[in-house]
Design an enzyme around this catalytic site. Structure first.
Site, PDB file in Angstrom:
ATOM      1  N   GLU A   1      48.716  50.513  16.654  1.00 43.59           N
ATOM      2  CA  GLU A   1      47.455  51.026  15.882  1.00 43.59           C
ATOM      3  C   GLU A   1      46.316  51.604  16.354  1.00 43.59           C
ATOM      4  OE1 GLU A   1      47.265  50.123  11.246  1.00 43.59           O
ATOM      5  OE2 GLU A   1      48.165  48.381  12.413  1.00 43.59           O
TER       6      GLU A   1
ATOM      7  N   ASP B   1      54.721  45.895  16.764  1.00 45.15           N
ATOM      8  CA  ASP B   1      54.668  45.600  15.025  1.00 45.15           C
ATOM      9  C   ASP B   1      55.344  45.928  14.548  1.00 45.15           C
ATOM     10  OD1 ASP B   1      54.293  44.972  12.607  1.00 45.15           O
ATOM     11  OD2 ASP B   1      51.938  46.344  12.888  1.00 45.15           O
TER      12      ASP B   1
ATOM     13  N   ASP C   1      43.328  42.699  12.639  1.00 46.44           N
ATOM     14  CA  ASP C   1      43.839  41.606  12.277  1.00 46.44           C
ATOM     15  C   ASP C   1      45.192  40.925  12.647  1.00 46.44           C
ATOM     16  OD1 ASP C   1      44.853  44.065  11.447  1.00 46.44           O
ATOM     17  OD2 ASP C   1      44.793  43.990   9.766  1.00 46.44           O
TER      18      ASP C   1
ATOM     19  N   TYR D   1      55.375  50.959  16.320  1.00 43.19           N
ATOM     20  CA  TYR D   1      54.919  50.885  14.985  1.00 43.19           C
ATOM     21  C   TYR D   1      55.552  50.972  13.963  1.00 43.19           C
ATOM     22  CZ  TYR D   1      50.978  50.684  11.500  1.00 43.19           C
ATOM     23  OH  TYR D   1      49.990  50.306  10.285  1.00 43.19           O
TER      24      TYR D   1
ATOM     25  N   ASN E   1      56.949  44.965  11.145  1.00 40.95           N
ATOM     26  CA  ASN E   1      56.645  45.431  10.424  1.00 40.95           C
ATOM     27  C   ASN E   1      57.716  44.561   9.615  1.00 40.95           C
ATOM     28  OD1 ASN E   1      53.677  45.442   8.693  1.00 40.95           O
ATOM     29  ND2 ASN E   1      54.368  47.584  10.303  1.00 40.95           N
TER      30      ASN E   1
END
Length: 263
Positions: A34, A153, A253, A108, A155
């Site tokens: 990101e 990441d 975050d 990502y 997810n």
């Protein structure tokens, strides 16, 4: 050797935090996600001035991945081969380490979530297709015989211990069986979850939502991983979540996941 993955949630918004961390912690390789900037607008000079070789794949405003390395490398793929994707989610390099080359990937993965059920259905389809392409690529790379490390990441939460409240996510694209099955298939190929390799029962959260004071109350998720092939697993000494990046004012975050390997 120290290798880390960190969803920075905008390289420009968190650059001062990132650069301080690079100076103080000095990881050898960093996978970023990101980055939220176009490829040509990445902060190349600033990272290079800290001793890193740099490659990025970005787009304006969202997504984007990068690799920072103290070793020379060659970019092998920008986005997954044989998968048409307008989103910048995958960057693959061949690291030219003094003791032997290895593949390094920053990724990502698609999130898949939406408050609109029809949109979520389409996003989930895209997520599953993306993971199918990732599986095919990892299968190919592992057959080369070279070590492989993937940071990013993903997810997805694999186990109940990876999420603060299972009931909240039981039907989420972050936690459903169809998505988890793809991570399991990567394990079957020979890619180990480095954190779970050393920490069988620790929560290992890497993400805390901005809402609801979730970091303070530890309402977290473990969605960032460093997956490693056997040759890396043999040398794995330590894996830890570096929470100090999440504790800063106006942080990402996410926070960094770091692994150390003996020479």
């Amino acid at each position: 050797m120290k290798i880390a993955t960190y969803n920075v949630n905008s390289i420009k918004a968190r650059s001062h935090y990132l650069f301080d961390w690079l100076k103080n912690d000095a990881p050898d390789i960093v996978f970023l996600q990101e980055i939220k900037c176009e490829t040509e607008n990445f902060l190349y000079f600033e990272c290079e001035s800290l001793g890193y070789k740099v490659a990025a794949l970005g787009q304006k405003g969202y997504n984007g991945v990068a690799i920072l390395s103290k070793y020379d490398f060659v970019i092998e793929n920008r986005n997954l081969p044989n998968f048409k994707d307008e989103n910048s989610r995958y960057l693959e390099a061949l690291i030219k380490h003094p003791k032997g080359d290895f593949y390094a990937i920053s990724l990502y993965a698609p999130n898949g979530c939406s408050p609109d059920k029809q949109i979520e259905k389409e996003k989930l389809k895209y997520k599953l297709n993306w993971y199918s392409a990732l599986y095919e690529r990892c299968s190919f790379l592992l057959k080369t015989g070279l070590p492989v490390i993937i940071g990013g990441d993903f997810n997805v939460m694999m186990e109940d211990i990876d999420v603060y409240d299972v009931s909240v996510f039981k039907n989420s694209p972050l936690f459903i069986k169809e998505v988890k099955d793809y991570i399991t298939s990567l394990h079957h190929l020979g890619l180990y979850d480095s954190f779970r390799f050393l920490h069988k029962k620790d929560e290992g959260y890497t993400f805390w939502d901005y809402s609801g004071n979730s970091f303070v109350t530890n309402l977290g998720l473990r969605i960032d991983y460093l997956l490693i092939s056997a040759k890396f697993a043999e040398k794995l000494e330590e894996v830890y979540v570096d929470k100090k990046l999440r504790a800063l004012e106006k942080p990402s975050d996410h926070t960094a996941l770091v692994a150390k390997f003996r020479d």
